[in-house]
Write a protein that holds these residues in place. Structure first.
Motif, mmCIF file in Angstrom:
data_model
loop_
_atom_site.group_PDB
_atom_site.id
_atom_site.type_symbol
_atom_site.label_atom_id
_atom_site.label_comp_id
_atom_site.label_asym_id
_atom_site.label_seq_id
_atom_site.Cartn_x
_atom_site.Cartn_y
_atom_site.Cartn_z
ATOM 1 N N ASP A 135 -8.086 34.917 101.452
ATOM 2 C CA ASP A 135 -7.565 34.371 100.224
ATOM 3 C C ASP A 135 -5.941 34.526 100.078
ATOM 4 O O ASP A 135 -5.393 33.849 99.611
ATOM 5 C CB ASP A 135 -8.343 35.078 98.963
ATOM 6 N N MET A 186 -11.502 39.553 96.320
ATOM 7 C CA MET A 186 -10.697 38.513 97.214
ATOM 8 C C MET A 186 -10.164 39.378 98.600
ATOM 9 O O MET A 186 -10.212 40.493 98.688
ATOM 10 C CB MET A 186 -9.289 38.070 96.681
ATOM 11 N N VAL A 205 -5.362 33.007 93.180
ATOM 12 C CA VAL A 205 -6.480 32.808 94.233
ATOM 13 C C VAL A 205 -7.554 32.070 93.395
ATOM 14 O O VAL A 205 -8.236 31.121 93.844
ATOM 15 C CB VAL A 205 -7.170 34.203 94.669
ATOM 16 N N ARG A 235 -9.173 28.450 94.417
ATOM 17 C CA ARG A 235 -10.479 28.237 94.626
ATOM 18 C C ARG A 235 -11.113 27.041 93.844
ATOM 19 O O ARG A 235 -12.121 26.357 94.297
ATOM 20 C CB ARG A 235 -11.203 29.517 94.398
#
Length: 418
Positions: free
Chosen positions: A161, A216, A323, A327
Motif C-alpha cells: 500500500d 495497510m 491508501v 483502494r
C-alpha cells in the motif's frame, strides 16, 4: 545470506505422455476378435500460480527445477493409462514471468492468477483408435509425446500500500520498525537496506472488530540516489518495488549529517521517479521530514521522529486516508486470470541447408506412430498431413519436387500434388 529473493530462474518440465498400446482381443469361444489397445495417459502440466502466502522467490534460488509427473502407457483390453499430476508452482503476488530473451509472458498480480508454463505431452492413441472399415486390424499405435521444457525468468515486484522513498539513511528502516513488526537492519552507513522488507501497520484493534480498524502494508526498500533511473546504486532494484505501491511516503533527512538540503532531496527523488516512470511521479504521495529529534535543517512540512514518536500518529492517519482513496479507485478483482498459450497451427521453416522443416504440434503428432515402415501406418500419416494442409503450405513456401522435408525426427522427400 538474505532470505528475500526477488529474481530467479525457473526450469519447467511438463510430464511426458504415455504410449498407446498395440493389442488384439483373443479369447476362446469369441468368434471375432479385434484391436483393443488402450490410449496412453496425458502428462501433467506445470502451472505458475500467484499465492499471497508466499513472500519471496527464495525456494527457487538453490533448486529451480519443477516437473509434473508422466502419464502411464496404455494396455490391452482397452485400458487407458492414468494421466500425470499437474505441478503448481507457487509464487508471490506481483510476480512477472519472462522468456529467456526478456519478453514478458505473464504478469501474476492477484492471488489465484495462473500461467501455463509447460504443457504436458499428450498420450498416444492405442491401435483401437485406428480401426475402420478400410483398416480392420491396425498393427500400429501412437508413441508418447514429450512434455514441454523451458527456462523462464521470474521477477517479483512487491505489492504494497505504501512505499518508503528516500535517500540512504533517511530513516526509512527505523520508521517501519517503529510502526510495524518488521525488523530490517538499521545502521549509519549508506545502503544499510539491501533487500526490501514488508511491514503490516494495524490501526484500531487490528482485527476488524472496531469499525475504525484499518490495516495497510508498508514496503521498506533500498535507498534512492541521484541517477537511480539509469541504474546507479541499487537503482532498478529499488524502483521495481516502488512501481506497484498505491501511495509513496517521501522522506527528507533533516539531520545535520545530511549533505543535501531537504527540499533538494525531494526534488531529486521526484525527478528520478519521473525519469523512470512518469506514472510514479504522479502517484499519491505524502512528504515528511525525518529525524525530527535531531533536526538542524530548515523544514516547514510535517516532521516525524521514529525514535521519540513525534508526528508518527499524524503521518499514519494521513497515509490511511491516501491508501483508502487509492483502494476505492482500484476496482477489486472478482475473479483470477488464467494465462494459457494459444495452440498454433503449422509453420514451414526454410533452413540454410535447403531442408524444409515443419513446426507444429499437430504435424509432429501425425507422424508420432510406432512404425512408419508399416504401409498402413504410413498411409494414415499421409492422410493426416494432407488434412492439416502441409503439402499446400510447402508449395506456398517454395518447396520443389525432391526437396527434403523434416517433421521432428521423420524425414521425407516432397512431391507436389498433381
Amino acid at each position: 545470506m538474505s532470505d528475500f529473493v526477488d529474481e530467479c530462474q525457473l526450469h519447467a518440465k511438463g510430464g511426458d505422455g504415455g504410449a498407446g498400446c498395440v493389442s488384439f482381443r483373443r479369447e476362446s469361444h469369441v468368434p471375432h476378435g479385434g484391436p483393443d489397445g488402450g490410449d496412453g495417459g496425458h502428462g501433467g502440466d506445470v502451472w505458475v500460480v500467484a499465492d499471497r502466502n508466499v513472500a519471496s522467490l527464495l525456494a527457487f534460488r538453490d533448486f529451480p527445477f519443477r516437473r509434473a509427473t508422466n502419464g502411464a502407457h496404455g494396455q490391452g483390453r482397452k485400458r487407458h493409462g492414468r494421466n500425470g499430476v499437474d505441478e503448481f508452482v507457487r509464487v508471490p503476488e506481483g510476480t512477472i514471468v519472462r522468456d529467456r530473451d526478456g519478453t514478458v509472458l505473464a504478469d501474476l498480480v492477484n492471488a489465484g492468477d495462473r500461467w501455463l508454463a509447460a504443457q504436458g505431452g499428450r498420450g498416444g492413441r492405442g491401435n483401437t483408435r485406428f480401426a475402420s472399415n478400410r483398416l480392420r486390424a491396425p498393427q500400429f499405435a501412437e508413441q508418447a509425446e514429450s512434455g514441454e521444457e523451458r527456462w523462464l525468468g521470474l521477477e517479483l515486484r512487491l505489492m504494497a500500500d505504501v512505499a518508503l522513498v528516500g535517500f540512504p539513511n533517511a530513516g526509512k528502516s527505523t520508521f517501519i520498525s517503529a510502526v510495524s513488526a518488521a525488523r530490517p537492519k538499521v545502521a549509519s552507513y549508506p545502503f544499510t537496506t539491501l533487500t526490501p522488507s514488508l511491514g503490516v501497520v494495524r490501526l484500531g484493534d487490528g482485527r476488524g472488530v472496531d469499525p475504525d480498524s484499518f490495516e495497510m502494508v508498508i514496503a521498506d526498500v533500498p535507498g534512492l540516489i541521484e541517477g537511480a533511473a539509469e541504474g546507479k546504486g541499487l537503482g532498478h532494484q529499488f524502483l521495481r518495488h516502488v512501481e506497484r505501491a498505491r501511495v509513496l511516503l517521501m522522506m527528507a533527512d533533516l539531520a545535520e549529517v545530511s549533505d543535501r538540503d531537504p527540499r533538494e532531496q525531494i526534488e531529486v527523488l521526484i525527478a528520478e521517479l519521473q525519469r523512470y516512470d512518469a506514472a510514479l511521479a504522479a502517484r499519491r504521495r505524502l512528504i515528511v521530514g525525518t529525524k525530527a529529534d535531531a533536526a538542524h535543517l530548515a523544514w516547514d512540512g510535517p516532521r516525524v521522529s521514529a525514535v521519540t514518536g513525534e508526528g508518527v500518529a499524524s503521518v499514519l492517519g494521513q497515509l490511511r486516508d491516501l491508501v483508502s482513496q487509492a483502494r476505492e479507485a482500484d476496482a477489486a478483482p472478482t475473479q483470477y486470470v488464467v494465462h494459457r498459450p494459444e495452440s498454433a497451427g503449422i509453420t514451414v521453416l526454410h533452413l540454410a541447408d535447403g531442408i524444409f522443416e515443419i513446426e507444429g504440434r499437430q504435424a509432429r503428432r501425425a507422424v508420432a506412430l510406432s512404425d512408419l515402415t508399416d504401409p498402413a501406418a504410413l498411409a494414415w500419416a499421409q492422410r493426416r498431413l494432407e488434412k492439416l494442409g502441409v503439402s499446400r503450405a510447402l508449395g506456398r513456401s517454395g518447396a520443389r519436387s525432391g526437396d527434403l522435408v523434416r517433421i521432428g525426427d521423420f524425414e521425407f522427400t516432397y512431391e507436389p500434388d498433381t
